[in-house]
Scaffold this active site. Sequence first.
Site, PDB file in Angstrom:
ATOM      1  N   LYS A  32     -12.781  10.340 -34.735  1.00 51.20           N
ATOM      2  CA  LYS A  32     -11.389   9.800 -34.815  1.00 51.20           C
ATOM      3  C   LYS A  32     -11.298   8.744 -33.867  1.00 51.20           C
ATOM      4  O   LYS A  32     -10.464   7.783 -34.171  1.00 51.20           O
ATOM      5  CB  LYS A  32     -10.395  10.644 -34.720  1.00 51.20           C
ATOM      6  CG  LYS A  32     -10.656  11.628 -36.308  1.00 51.20           C
ATOM      7  CD  LYS A  32      -9.389  12.562 -36.386  1.00 51.20           C
ATOM      8  CE  LYS A  32      -9.466  13.186 -37.945  1.00 51.20           C
ATOM      9  NZ  LYS A  32     -10.773  14.292 -37.809  1.00 51.20           N
TER      10      LYS A  32
HETATM   11  C1  LIG Z   1     -11.362  14.621 -39.041  1.00 46.11           C
HETATM   12  C2  LIG Z   1     -12.688  15.178 -39.039  1.00 46.11           C
HETATM   13  C3  LIG Z   1     -13.074  15.372 -40.342  1.00 46.11           C
HETATM   14  C4  LIG Z   1     -12.849  14.891 -41.543  1.00 46.11           C
HETATM   15  O1  LIG Z   1     -12.710  13.692 -41.847  1.00 46.11           O
HETATM   16  P1  LIG Z   1     -11.556  12.969 -43.066  1.00 46.11           P
HETATM   17  O2  LIG Z   1     -11.628  11.505 -42.767  1.00 46.11           O
HETATM   18  O3  LIG Z   1     -10.424  13.514 -42.780  1.00 46.11           O
HETATM   19  O4  LIG Z   1     -12.443  13.318 -44.173  1.00 46.11           O
HETATM   20  C5  LIG Z   1     -14.901  15.514 -39.949  1.00 46.11           C
HETATM   21  N1  LIG Z   1     -15.188  15.942 -38.977  1.00 46.11           N
HETATM   22  C6  LIG Z   1     -14.582  16.058 -37.868  1.00 46.11           C
HETATM   23  C7  LIG Z   1     -15.282  16.343 -36.486  1.00 46.11           C
HETATM   24  C8  LIG Z   1     -13.258  15.532 -37.828  1.00 46.11           C
HETATM   25  O5  LIG Z   1     -12.399  15.417 -36.710  1.00 46.11           O
END
Ligand SMILES: *Cc1c(COP(=O)(O)O)cnc(C)c1O
Length: 471
Positions: free
Chosen positions: A113
């Site tokens: 993120k």
């Molecule tokens: C947020 C997250 C996901 C999922 O990503 P999306 O964009 O919501 O599909 C997967 N793995 C981790 C470690 C995350 O923080």
Amino acid sequence: MNYLSTRGHADRKRFCEILLEGLAPDGGLYLPETYPQVDTATLAKWRTLPYAELAFEILSLYIDDIPAADLKAICAKTYTAEVFGTDEIVPLRELEDGVYLEALSNGPTLAFKDMAMQLLGNLFEYELARRGAELNILGATSGDTGSAAEYAMRGKKGVRVFMTSPDGRMSPFQQAQMFSLQDANIHNIAITGVFDDCQDIVKAVSNDLAFKRKYRIGTVNSINWARLLAQVVYYFAGYFQATASNDKPVSFTVPSGNFGNVCAGHVARMMGLPIQTLVVATNENDVLDEFFRTGVYRVRAAVDTHETSSPSMDISKASNFERFVFDLVGRDAARLRQLFVDDLGLTGSFDLSADPAFRQAAERFGFRSGRSTHADRLAMIRDTEKRFATLIDPHTADGLKAAREQLTPGVPMVVLETALPIKFAATVVEALGEEPARPKKFEGIEALPKRVVQLPADAEAVKAYIAQHCD
Ligand SMILES: *Cc1c(COP(=O)(O)O)cnc(C)c1O
């Protein structure tokens, strides 16, 4: 470039108008009117660019209301080796013949993120300064989103963050990451309750339009178009690292929750990047796997949403999925409203199994899916450690499991690494009997002083806290 709503609202907006907004006024999601097309000559030019310059080239196709020199400076300031650990920013590592891991988790909070949120922080600061405005970001987190938002917004002028989280429910490492921040513009609010209580509070505050306007409340959740756009860049960067020339197809597997990450892959593919397959990997919360297997999209109730060892993928519905379905039904907004407003509103599900469009998900858009369990994750973590001396986190393990079921000889498969194992140490210890390595800058963070207030699960209490801290 103009942006439209998936639900057919007549307004068209520019990038900076939707940057600080969440949903469109009709409840839809914003998408560009068309996907800019990238030809082989452009791919050839982009292949050798450093990451920040590649980001600038891609973002420029979607952003025409920030002067080019400013956008270039924002990209250069965001994607540095200092923040992301290497000059490549998203280095690719081959595990075995044709199977790769793309490292997206070497930013400040050790989850993918950061890739988008770090850009968002700089875009927000720029746009707010230009408008002479302020923004108070209110969010709910069960872990990764909140810390990524706080590390992106800390010390930024014009921005405050009020982040609610369920008291005592995050991993000790995640709590320490967030609560040890001492920046005056970051406010951690531990709510006596569960994650759903936090989300309900955010909704209640946002629905109080007078309060929202007076205190300039905004969000940074995963439906934000700028976040999605930032993620498009690493599909190109991964493609260039996995191939020697631009005529070779590559497949990606994406650990998925709210469909934000893999939706960025869909956008890259729609732009003309030679992606063969996009594999959507889920855990036991398999709404998306069910859709891609059967054509039925069935939102889960809270009691049917499992708490798993890949918690960032524990979702009951996938908030970005509407963007893909809009393309799947040929951008027919009336049909989309029927599915997402009428059918989902009435029955909690919609069924495209008999619709010719459903076949297109695989045939035209290249989607496949897979699902894994706790036992699969443990097995995948062990296997990867044993055969390749590489530690992976449980979310990446979900990805690798689904990837192995979808390999095509001769087509590189890139699995997106969405977090580092230290963030989810308990599961790694369960699999291997040993603690994952911890980057130096996080040594001893659990012992640092914590900056957090406890509040009851009550929107009024949160509003009072915000009002008190906004002057
Ligand atoms: C947020 C997250 C996901 C999922 O990503 P999306 O964009 O919501 O599909 C997967 N793995 C981790 C470690 C995350 O923080």
